[in-house]
Motif scaffolding. Sequence first.
Motif, PDB file in Angstrom:
ATOM      1  N   ALA A 102       0.818  -1.218   0.000  1.00 37.52           N
ATOM      2  CA  ALA A 102       0.000   0.000   0.000  1.00 37.52           C
ATOM      3  C   ALA A 102       0.852   1.269   0.000  1.00 37.52           C
ATOM      4  N   ILE A 103       2.114   1.160   0.386  1.00 41.79           N
ATOM      5  CA  ILE A 103       2.989   2.332   0.430  1.00 41.79           C
ATOM      6  C   ILE A 103       3.574   2.559  -0.952  1.00 41.79           C
ATOM      7  N   GLN A 104       3.137   3.616  -1.612  1.00 43.61           N
ATOM      8  CA  GLN A 104       3.553   3.930  -2.976  1.00 43.61           C
ATOM      9  C   GLN A 104       4.047   5.374  -3.033  1.00 43.61           C
ATOM     10  N   PRO A 105       5.336   5.616  -2.747  1.00 45.73           N
ATOM     11  CA  PRO A 105       5.853   6.989  -2.725  1.00 45.73           C
ATOM     12  C   PRO A 105       5.682   7.745  -4.032  1.00 45.73           C
ATOM     13  N   ALA A 106       5.671   7.018  -5.166  1.00 50.39           N
ATOM     14  CA  ALA A 106       5.512   7.705  -6.441  1.00 50.39           C
ATOM     15  C   ALA A 106       4.147   8.376  -6.557  1.00 50.39           C
ATOM     16  N   ALA A 107       3.172   7.913  -5.778  1.00 53.23           N
ATOM     17  CA  ALA A 107       1.824   8.480  -5.823  1.00 53.23           C
ATOM     18  C   ALA A 107       1.678   9.708  -4.931  1.00 53.23           C
ATOM     19  N   GLY A 108       2.680  10.000  -4.136  1.00 55.35           N
ATOM     20  CA  GLY A 108       2.632  11.153  -3.240  1.00 55.35           C
ATOM     21  C   GLY A 108       3.482  10.907  -2.024  1.00 55.35           C
ATOM     22  N   ARG A 109       4.337  11.855  -1.696  1.00 54.14           N
ATOM     23  CA  ARG A 109       5.276  11.662  -0.604  1.00 54.14           C
ATOM     24  C   ARG A 109       4.830  12.415   0.649  1.00 54.14           C
ATOM     25  N   ALA A 110       5.338  11.987   1.782  1.00 56.87           N
ATOM     26  CA  ALA A 110       5.084  12.689   3.037  1.00 56.87           C
ATOM     27  C   ALA A 110       5.917  13.972   3.074  1.00 56.87           C
ATOM     28  N   PRO A 111       5.500  14.969   3.845  1.00 56.22           N
ATOM     29  CA  PRO A 111       6.287  16.201   3.931  1.00 56.22           C
ATOM     30  C   PRO A 111       7.658  15.944   4.543  1.00 56.22           C
ATOM     31  N   GLY A 112       8.601  16.797   4.190  1.00 50.28           N
ATOM     32  CA  GLY A 112       9.961  16.642   4.689  1.00 50.28           C
ATOM     33  C   GLY A 112      10.458  17.895   5.379  1.00 50.28           C
ATOM     34  N   VAL A 113      11.630  17.775   5.973  1.00 49.90           N
ATOM     35  CA  VAL A 113      12.285  18.912   6.606  1.00 49.90           C
ATOM     36  C   VAL A 113      13.704  19.010   6.071  1.00 49.90           C
ATOM     37  N   GLU A 114      14.124  20.219   5.734  1.00 48.03           N
ATOM     38  CA  GLU A 114      15.466  20.431   5.198  1.00 48.03           C
ATOM     39  C   GLU A 114      16.502  20.368   6.329  1.00 48.03           C
ATOM     40  N   CYS A 189      13.473   6.495   4.987  1.00 48.70           N
ATOM     41  CA  CYS A 189      12.621   7.386   5.774  1.00 48.70           C
ATOM     42  C   CYS A 189      11.488   7.964   4.932  1.00 48.70           C
ATOM     43  N   GLU A 190      11.625   7.943   3.613  1.00 48.81           N
ATOM     44  CA  GLU A 190      10.519   8.393   2.770  1.00 48.81           C
ATOM     45  C   GLU A 190       9.351   7.416   2.860  1.00 48.81           C
ATOM     46  N   LYS A 191       9.637   6.129   2.737  1.00 48.73           N
ATOM     47  CA  LYS A 191       8.579   5.126   2.905  1.00 48.73           C
ATOM     48  C   LYS A 191       8.063   5.113   4.347  1.00 48.73           C
ATOM     49  N   ALA A 192       8.981   5.240   5.290  1.00 49.09           N
ATOM     50  CA  ALA A 192       8.586   5.204   6.701  1.00 49.09           C
ATOM     51  C   ALA A 192       7.615   6.331   7.032  1.00 49.09           C
ATOM     52  N   ALA A 193       7.880   7.530   6.529  1.00 49.44           N
ATOM     53  CA  ALA A 193       7.027   8.672   6.837  1.00 49.44           C
ATOM     54  C   ALA A 193       5.628   8.493   6.264  1.00 49.44           C
ATOM     55  N   ILE A 194       5.523   7.935   5.061  1.00 49.36           N
ATOM     56  CA  ILE A 194       4.203   7.682   4.468  1.00 49.36           C
ATOM     57  C   ILE A 194       3.423   6.686   5.326  1.00 49.36           C
ATOM     58  N   LEU A 195       4.095   5.614   5.729  1.00 41.92           N
ATOM     59  CA  LEU A 195       3.445   4.611   6.573  1.00 41.92           C
ATOM     60  C   LEU A 195       2.937   5.229   7.873  1.00 41.92           C
ATOM     61  N   MET A 196       3.752   6.071   8.491  1.00 36.81           N
ATOM     62  CA  MET A 196       3.372   6.658   9.773  1.00 36.81           C
ATOM     63  C   MET A 196       2.186   7.607   9.626  1.00 36.81           C
ATOM     64  N   HIS A 197       2.115   8.316   8.516  1.00 36.25           N
ATOM     65  CA  HIS A 197       0.933   9.142   8.261  1.00 36.25           C
ATOM     66  C   HIS A 197      -0.307   8.269   8.149  1.00 36.25           C
TER      67      HIS A 197
END
Length: 267
Positions: A102-114, A189-197
């Motif tokens: 279900a985690i598909q980063p190409a469909a939309g990513r979680a917000p990030g911090v610089e 962490c990109e996949k992890a952040a989507i999962l956590m959302h």
Amino acid sequence: MSDILNIAAYKFVRIDDGPALRDSLLAQARALDLRGTVLIAPEGINLFLAGTAANVESFLAFVRADARFSDLVAKKSWSATQPFRRMLVKCKREIIRMDHPAIQPAAGRAPGVEPQTLKRWLDQGHDDQGKPVVMLDTRNAFEVDYGRFKGAIDWRIGKFTEFPEAVAAHRGQLEGKTVVSYCTGGIRCEKAAILMHELGLPDTLQLEGGILRYFEEVGGAHYEGDCFVFDGREALAPDLSARRQEVSARAPEDPDLELKRPASSPA
């Protein structure tokens, strides 16, 4: 003198021509005398490569000529010798295995911090809304043992496929806080952040570019130790210089991240 340019890059984007892309990238990399690993999957591309600066930049230009990768961002560091033994391009099911379709980063990513913003938050002890900031390490336990952000949460996972279960078990530890998930170069962490959302933790951010970009832009502020890397250098200090080169021959060369602990144990 450091003459070898090392790059780490990834992008989540739909790829339907994996075998053809693999053959094209392998031919180009070999023509430029590059070494390293490129992973291709339906969800995107992940690469760790090294060679002369001119040849690495030529390869990046070749990759970015494909519209799907035009904005590919590479994190760079230097070494005195070639840290890889060979050139591999592989087609995989996932470029970073999570076993969570279900985690598909190409469909939309979680917000990030610089990195610069994160440093400021850690300096002041909270984010810009006054909420406490919690650093969450999404890497495997042996990697964390090389170094991590001060006070970071570490669930001692053995491989990334264990992360979803760990989040579910420790969800209460993160509620009400601004959570910054981080990893080596940003891919986990990109996949992890989507999962956590999706699990109801809306104040989760990913550290843009991971530890490597943080080192590149900020240095070692709020970080303790080194950062394990999946090549013959074994680990990088916050100034991006190589560490533990005396055991580099035994370090793994595959950024698939489903790797067992390397033969050389961290100090």
